[in-house]
Design an enzyme around this catalytic site. Structure first.
Site, short mmCIF file in Angstrom:
data_model
loop_
_atom_site.label_atom_id
_atom_site.label_comp_id
_atom_site.label_asym_id
_atom_site.label_seq_id
_atom_site.Cartn_x
_atom_site.Cartn_y
_atom_site.Cartn_z
N HIS A 1 6.46 -5.36 4.03
CA HIS A 1 6.05 -4.29 3.09
C HIS A 1 6.20 -2.95 3.79
O HIS A 1 5.91 -2.82 4.99
CB HIS A 1 4.64 -4.51 2.54
CG HIS A 1 3.51 -4.20 3.45
ND1 HIS A 1 2.96 -2.93 3.58
CD2 HIS A 1 2.78 -5.01 4.29
CE1 HIS A 1 1.94 -2.98 4.43
NE2 HIS A 1 1.83 -4.21 4.88
N ASP B 1 0.97 -1.08 10.48
CA ASP B 1 0.83 -1.73 9.17
C ASP B 1 1.46 -0.90 8.07
O ASP B 1 0.79 -0.06 7.46
CB ASP B 1 -0.66 -1.95 8.86
CG ASP B 1 -0.86 -2.69 7.54
OD1 ASP B 1 -1.97 -2.59 6.98
OD2 ASP B 1 0.11 -3.31 7.06
N GLU C 1 2.17 -3.40 -1.35
CA GLU C 1 1.50 -4.60 -0.81
C GLU C 1 0.02 -4.34 -0.68
O GLU C 1 -0.82 -5.19 -0.93
CB GLU C 1 2.11 -4.96 0.55
CG GLU C 1 1.58 -6.25 1.16
CD GLU C 1 0.31 -6.08 1.99
OE1 GLU C 1 -0.08 -4.91 2.26
OE2 GLU C 1 -0.31 -7.09 2.35
N GLU C 2 -0.31 -3.14 -0.28
CA GLU C 2 -1.73 -2.80 -0.01
C GLU C 2 -2.59 -2.82 -1.28
O GLU C 2 -3.80 -2.87 -1.19
CB GLU C 2 -1.82 -1.43 0.67
CG GLU C 2 -1.08 -1.34 2.00
CD GLU C 2 -1.74 -2.14 3.12
OE1 GLU C 2 -2.72 -2.85 2.86
OE2 GLU C 2 -1.27 -2.05 4.27
N ASP D 1 4.49 -8.69 8.87
CA ASP D 1 3.49 -7.68 8.48
C ASP D 1 2.53 -7.52 9.66
O ASP D 1 1.76 -8.41 9.96
CB ASP D 1 2.74 -8.17 7.23
CG ASP D 1 1.73 -7.15 6.73
OD1 ASP D 1 1.07 -7.44 5.70
OD2 ASP D 1 1.57 -6.09 7.38
N HIS E 1 -5.66 0.20 8.87
CA HIS E 1 -5.99 0.94 7.63
C HIS E 1 -6.68 2.25 7.92
O HIS E 1 -7.48 2.74 7.10
CB HIS E 1 -6.80 0.07 6.67
CG HIS E 1 -5.97 -0.98 6.01
ND1 HIS E 1 -6.45 -1.83 5.03
CD2 HIS E 1 -4.68 -1.36 6.20
CE1 HIS E 1 -5.50 -2.65 4.64
NE2 HIS E 1 -4.41 -2.40 5.34
N1 DTR Z 1 -3.04 -7.83 4.47
C1 DTR Z 1 -2.25 -7.21 5.52
C2 DTR Z 1 -2.82 -7.39 6.90
C3 DTR Z 1 -3.15 -8.78 7.23
C4 DTR Z 1 -4.42 -9.26 7.38
N2 DTR Z 1 -4.34 -10.58 7.72
C5 DTR Z 1 -3.04 -10.94 7.77
C6 DTR Z 1 -2.44 -12.15 8.06
C7 DTR Z 1 -1.05 -12.22 8.01
C8 DTR Z 1 -0.29 -11.12 7.68
C9 DTR Z 1 -0.90 -9.89 7.39
C10 DTR Z 1 -2.28 -9.83 7.44
C11 DTR Z 1 -2.18 -5.73 5.25
O1 DTR Z 1 -3.21 -5.08 5.32
O2 DTR Z 1 -1.05 -5.25 5.02
ZN ZN Z 2 -2.54 -3.20 5.32
ZN ZN Z 3 0.43 -4.97 6.12
#
Ligand code: DTR
Ligand code: ZN
Ligand code: ZN
Ligand code: CA
Length: 437
Positions: free
Chosen positions: A124, A136, A170-171, A199, A286
């Protein structure tokens, strides 16, 4: 590190590739192509870093973030698309709406390969609104971008078809990747034999986590890290938390890598990976501090190389390259407008003369490649010019030259010589490799 021993496929990698591990009850197959593992190119960390610098600049110029619906996101998409268009990819922007704003997915297909066997890699590209989102997920986005560019530089023609994707929103809940999968006809879904997700792969206090979904993809990544002697752990917090989830939900084999987010590194993990126990893998998760300073270069470099390793081994030709490789990966700085420098390899165990089609792998990271004169020097001192101030303002000389060295005795010290003949642009020899049939 200077490798002068012939490079051969590691035993683990060969076994994994031949295992052709069954998939988790799905119709698709991510299995390697039945050959032994093949060597993928090194992904230059400097190039991945440059993409992060560029994404940081985009965020800075657009209110400090690259979030869905903001100008920084569309600028990020346009930045990535331009590089892929220039590298010969077939690109398409897919739009969707979320929260009243237009979102964008970028899909890039590398021409060639079996259209009924598609290997995808995705990341993403959006950040949260709080910051520039360099780890991220600039890290994943930059790593797959540089791998896609390495495919182009190598002129790689895999058995399977390669597709790369950068997801929007994605977020906000995997919006872009869900939109892509939901709008992918069933007949097209079955052609996707594997989706690899990246990611957060440069976390400042990194862990080395491998998704435990498709066993063949998982083993491919484990073999890569086994080759480095770096232990890995199964990614346990990821189910449903990134863009692999929509693909998994429709039965497409998935896998990926992760270096950790807001979870805390344990003492045992710090013992095996280094870093700081009792601290989260990414303290800027974040947050506004998720900038280019929020990256661990070792993790980013290793994971970017793992992306290339997986792409090459899950889509590669069934007949792996034969030959004995002599390689020197030590960096050698090239003085700006200065004296020539060399990187050398010592060839041993090759009877007779060198071949008429000696493969000379050159990896020079240098802005404005037109400054450079590059020569191959045989053990007896014979000089074979490879580049003489060609390429103008383009960056880097990263290609394999074919040299008729049949009049040269193979064994001995071979040198790659580089000289910068103009001031202001600088660089270094990142690697030098000779492949004998
Ligand atoms: N959700 C993703 C970050 C994230 C948190 N746990 C995992 C495990 C595997 C991949 C990504 C993630 C984000 O904040 O973009
Ligand atoms: Zn994120
Ligand atoms: Zn991410
Ligand atoms: Ca690298």
């Amino acid at each position: 590190m200077t490798l002068t021993v012939p490079r051969r496929v590691t035993a683990a990698a060969a076994l994994a590739a031949l295992a052709l591990g069954g998939l988790t009850g799905t119709t698709a197959s991510a299995s390697p192509t039945g050959g032994t593992a093949v060597a993928a190119p090194d992904i230059p960390l400097a190039n991945v870093r440059q993409h992060l610098t560029d994404l940081q600049a985009i965020a800075t110029a657009n209110g400090g973030n690259r979030a869905h619906g903001r100008t920084g996101y569309k600028a990020s998409i346009d930045f990535v698309k331009a590089k892929l268009d220039a590298a010969g990819y077939t690109t398409a922007l897919q739009t969707f709406t979320s929260g009243g704003a237009t979102g964008y997915n970028l899909i890039a297909d590398w021409p060639g390969g079996d259209p009924n066997q598609v290997i995808m890699a995705g990341s993403h590209l959006d950040s949260v609104t709080a910051g520039p989102g360099i780890n991220d997920n600039g890290s994943g986005s930059a790593a797959i971008l540089e791998t896609a560019l390495a495919v182009s530089r190598a002129g790689y023609q895999p058995t399977k078809h390669l597709r790369f994707a950068w997801w929007g929103a994605e977020e906000l809940g995997l919006i872009g990747s869900k939109h892509y999968v939901n709008n992918l006809p069933a007949a097209e879904r079955t052609k996707v034999k594997g989706y690899l997700n990246f990611d957060m792969i440069g976390s400042p206090n990194p862990g080395y986590f491998v998704y435990d979904d498709d066993p063949t993809i998982e083993q491919t990544f484990k073999d890569y890290y086994a080759g480095l002697g770096v232990p890995t752990e199964i990614e346990t917090e990821g189910d449903g938390r990134s863009d692999h989830a929509p693909f998994k939900n429709v039965g497409i084999p998935v896998g990926g890598l992760f270096s950790g987010a807001d979870y805390v590194k344990t003492a045992a993990q710090a013992q095996k990976w280094g870093g700081t126990s009792g601290q989260s893998f990414d303290r800027c998760y974040h947050a506004s501090c998720d900038t280019t300073a929020n990256i661990n270069d070792t993790a980013l470099d290793r994971n970017a190389d793992a992306v290339a390793y997986a792409i090459w081994n899950l889509s590669g030709a069934t007949t792996p390259p034969t030959g004995t490789v002599f390689e020197n990966t030590a960096d050698v700085s090239v003085p700006d407008n200065g004296v020539a420098v060399t990187s050398s390899v010592t060839v041993t165990g090759i009877a007779g003369n060198a071949p008429s089609a000696l493969k000379v792998g050159v990896d020079i990271v240098h802005t404005w490649r037109g400054d450079l004169i590059v020569d191959l020097i045989a053990p007896d001192g014979s000089v074979y010019n490879l580049a003489n101030r060609t390429g103008g303002s383009a960056d880097n000389i990263q290609e394999t030259f074919t040299v008729n060295a049949s009049t040269e005795v193979a064994n001995g010290v071979w040198k790659l010589r580089a000289q910068d003949k103009a001031s202001s642009d600088t660089g270094y020899i990142n690697g030098f490799k000779l492949t004998f049939p």
